[in-house]
Motif scaffolding. Sequence first.
Motif: not given
Length: 350
Positions: A72-86
Amino acid sequence: MPADSDPPKISTHFSTRACPRERQLLAWRDRVGHVVDVVPDKDQIARGFSGSIDLHAAGGLVFTEARTDALVLERSIARVSTDTRRDFAFHVYVEGETGHVSGLSVKRSAPGSVRGIIALDLNQRFRVERPACRVLTMFVPRVIVAAHIGDCDALHGRVLPDHAPLVHFVFEHFEATARELPVLDRPDAADALDAGARLLLAAFADKPNAASDSRAALQTAVKSQVKRYIETRLHEADLTPTAIVEALGLKRATVYRWFEQEGGLAAYIRLRRLREAADELALFPNLRIADIAFGLGFKSASDFTRAFRRAFDVSPLEMRLRALELLRATSGDPVMRMRAAHSRGLPESG
């Protein structure tokens, strides 16, 4: 082609095989954690986890080949808001399926878990429950995707099943890229990745000029397919333009037109054979020149000699003597031998 100031090609390999069983899934989480979170459970940790990943980067693009057990893989809202991968991750499932994807808005008619390609925007959240698979992934910078896809935000979560237009060529190109990247130099690696990115974006494109983009990407992919076919069959006597288009199921007129800049498909095959002959003249000094000629599909030694002289302005014998002279001058240093050959104008293969 990348400039000399561009970063070199990067290649890495990782496998959980060397890790203790109870550490395997956690080691995998550490390895991919800079992009996506791995959601572990106690039972899975206890069972162990098989995973390997090869990464190649060139020309601003990153390509990975991964084989994993279910996870299971996940990118949470918290993760999106704190890292710079776009950037965007395009997952090409050559073995296994896309799995169940949640945390995003998709059309009700969208396919479920299928063998195909899924596009994921790392600027948006998602969760993937993925079965065991072999997946080839290309990471494409957002600015490149936006230049080809009208509303790139809406691309997130889109799935193209393996029967969709162009997907067959994406699969074939990515499979070949995975095989060839380990031995390609930086410019060739960058070209292979660039062709793959353009083919992917053409498959997903919805802009007014999508048809034109698709044709250009398809031309690049098909020419690469033909060239790979030729490279593996240079020593086969029946390697002809007709045999190639029939074996690959291509349209003769289209393929011939796409090779016009190389003087035609027959001329391209002939030149590749002559370059291979030039290599063999140096590598196998005890092999008769006539045997090299016949082994590469030439009907006679005289026909081979005339074609060789037209291509390189020297006879095969003169080329061999020049190569032997260079080998004697630089014996013991294979790198220097290659550089000397290049500086003296000997033909390169490729």
